[in-house]
Design a protein around this motif. Structure first.
Motif, PDB file in Angstrom:
ATOM      1  N   LEU A 186       0.829  -1.214   0.000  1.00  0.00           N
ATOM      2  CA  LEU A 186       0.000   0.000   0.000  1.00  0.00           C
ATOM      3  C   LEU A 186       0.859   1.258   0.000  1.00  0.00           C
ATOM      4  CD1 LEU A 186      -2.869  -0.966   2.471  1.00  0.00           C
ATOM      5  CD2 LEU A 186      -3.095  -0.454   0.038  1.00  0.00           C
ATOM      6  N   GLN A 187       1.927   1.267   0.800  1.00  0.00           N
ATOM      7  CA  GLN A 187       2.778   2.448   0.861  1.00  0.00           C
ATOM      8  C   GLN A 187       3.529   2.661  -0.450  1.00  0.00           C
ATOM      9  OE1 GLN A 187       1.700   4.266   2.970  1.00  0.00           O
ATOM     10  NE2 GLN A 187       2.842   4.264   4.888  1.00  0.00           N
ATOM     11  N   ARG A 188       3.920   1.577  -1.099  1.00  0.00           N
ATOM     12  CA  ARG A 188       4.556   1.702  -2.418  1.00  0.00           C
ATOM     13  C   ARG A 188       3.576   2.285  -3.436  1.00  0.00           C
ATOM     14  NH1 ARG A 188       8.512  -2.988  -4.794  1.00  0.00           N
ATOM     15  NH2 ARG A 188      10.382  -2.431  -3.629  1.00  0.00           N
ATOM     16  N   ILE A 189       2.347   1.815  -3.380  1.00  0.00           N
ATOM     17  CA  ILE A 189       1.327   2.320  -4.302  1.00  0.00           C
ATOM     18  C   ILE A 189       1.039   3.789  -4.003  1.00  0.00           C
ATOM     19  CG2 ILE A 189      -1.094   2.112  -4.997  1.00  0.00           C
ATOM     20  CD1 ILE A 189      -0.801  -0.937  -4.417  1.00  0.00           C
ATOM     21  N   ARG A 190       0.907   4.137  -2.710  1.00  0.00           N
ATOM     22  CA  ARG A 190       0.650   5.538  -2.342  1.00  0.00           C
ATOM     23  C   ARG A 190       1.768   6.451  -2.817  1.00  0.00           C
ATOM     24  NH1 ARG A 190      -0.936   3.177   2.855  1.00  0.00           N
ATOM     25  NH2 ARG A 190      -3.201   3.018   2.821  1.00  0.00           N
ATOM     26  N   ASN A 191       2.975   5.934  -2.880  1.00  0.00           N
ATOM     27  CA  ASN A 191       4.110   6.733  -3.327  1.00  0.00           C
ATOM     28  C   ASN A 191       3.978   7.163  -4.779  1.00  0.00           C
ATOM     29  OD1 ASN A 191       6.715   7.819  -2.497  1.00  0.00           O
ATOM     30  ND2 ASN A 191       7.621   6.410  -3.989  1.00  0.00           N
ATOM     31  N   CYS A 192       3.081   6.494  -5.519  1.00  0.00           N
ATOM     32  CA  CYS A 192       2.857   6.823  -6.934  1.00  0.00           C
ATOM     33  C   CYS A 192       1.632   7.703  -7.146  1.00  0.00           C
ATOM     34  CB  CYS A 192       2.696   5.534  -7.755  1.00  0.00           C
ATOM     35  SG  CYS A 192       4.119   4.442  -7.716  1.00  0.00           S
ATOM     36  N   PHE A 193       0.920   8.018  -6.079  1.00  0.00           N
ATOM     37  CA  PHE A 193      -0.297   8.827  -6.215  1.00  0.00           C
ATOM     38  C   PHE A 193      -0.004  10.307  -6.425  1.00  0.00           C
ATOM     39  CE2 PHE A 193      -2.857   5.431  -4.011  1.00  0.00           C
ATOM     40  CZ  PHE A 193      -3.760   5.270  -5.033  1.00  0.00           C
ATOM     41  N   GLY A 194       1.200  10.756  -6.143  1.00  0.00           N
ATOM     42  CA  GLY A 194       1.502  12.185  -6.182  1.00  0.00           C
ATOM     43  C   GLY A 194       1.616  12.766  -7.575  1.00  0.00           C
ATOM     44  N   ILE A 195       0.638  12.464  -8.427  1.00  0.00           N
ATOM     45  CA  ILE A 195       0.653  12.969  -9.799  1.00  0.00           C
ATOM     46  C   ILE A 195       0.503  14.488  -9.817  1.00  0.00           C
ATOM     47  CG2 ILE A 195      -0.592  12.926 -12.007  1.00  0.00           C
ATOM     48  CD1 ILE A 195      -1.375  10.026 -11.342  1.00  0.00           C
TER      49      ILE A 195
END
Length: 289
Positions: free
Chosen positions: A88-97
């Protein structure tokens, strides 16, 4: 995934100008001599978890309106809670579009000529009455500890447009953040906080509502939109995650903003959008240091 990343024209992550060969081991960069595949330098680099499990996790995270807990994801994927939390934290790290920054590019500022942007701040953190007896006693003895688990978060919302949320650190000056994220030609909407009075004169128009006088709308002047966003964010934290540490708060803010900004699109579009942005790899040591 190759189609989303390269659109039929494979590019070396080590040297974009290099010629690329297809081999039995994947692809090879001619200039560097290094081998790579579609996972190299992405969210999935050096992972032992199957891509199918990652795709399911991304689909669930982007599709659930208020997110999904690591315990629930672990049950869905049949992995441990620790593994699910790391995923989840890895995925959240990609949300900062479209994450907020202090020196954001002029072309990416919110608002513009005649566009209303609502700006407000809120405090994220638990209430003293919900803490343990030991913690409440410690706060009673040292009033400064009352704010030890609380973080200020600033929100910027274009009416009928994009949302940004930013967790504020001690070195941030909120007027500078507003100038960095909102176009000067915008119609700025805030409450009567002194912080926003200082920066309001830098915009084409500054509309104000006085909550202290029970005023919540005055013609076009209103901050009801951004306050509604904060309410939804609180529901996510309280209902799904229960607690968010100041260290990771920005990642949760980016996750919420991504879902809010893509709320009118389909699950497939959200899935593909995130997959196209998964070029940030977060290691476990970086996450927990």
């Amino acid at each position: 995934m190759e189609q989303l990343r390269w659109n039929g024209n494979v590019v070396s992550p080590f040297d974009e100008a290099s010629k690329v060969y297809k081999t039995a081991r994947g692809y090879k960069c001619k200039n560097t001599g290094k081998y790579f595949n579609v996972r190299t330098q992405t969210l999935f680099d050096n992972t032992k978890i199957e891509l199918q499990s990652w795709f399911i996790a991304i689909y669930l995270v982007t599709g659930h309106k208020k997110g999904i807990s690591s315990l629930q994801l672990g049950r869905d994927l049949n992995v441990t809670q620790k593994t699910a939390w790391f995923m989840l934290q890895r995925i959240r790290n990609c949300f900062g579009i479209d994450a907020a920054e202090t020196d954001i590019d002029n072309n990416n500022k919110l608002g513009g000529s005649g566009i209303a942007v609502e700006v407000d701040d809120t405090i994220v953190g638990g209430k003293v009455k919900n803490m343990t007896n030991k913690k409440r006693k410690s706060i009673a003895e040292n009033k400064n500890e009352r704010w030890s688990n609380k973080t200020t978060m600033v929100g910027y919302l274009e009416r009928q447009g994009r949302l940004r949320l930013q967790a504020v650190n001690g070195y941030h000056f909120i007027p500078d953040l507003v100038r960095a994220n909102v176009d000067a030609e915008s119609v700025l909407m805030t409450d009567t906080a002194n912080t926003f009075y200082k920066v309001g004169k830098d915009f084409a128009y500054h509309g104000v509502v006085d909550h202290g006088k029970k005023q919540y709308t005055d013609g076009i002047n209103s901050t009801n939109g951004i306050e509604g966003v904060f309410s939804l964010f609180d529901r996510m934290v309280i209902g799904i995650y229960h607690y968010v540490s100041p260290k990771h708060l920005q990642k949760y803010a980016n996750e919420f903003s991504f879902r809010y900004n893509s709320r009118k699109t389909s699950d497939l579009v959200r899935f593909n959008t995130l997959l196209s942005n998964c070029t940030n790899r977060l290691t476990y040591n970086q996450l927990t240091k």
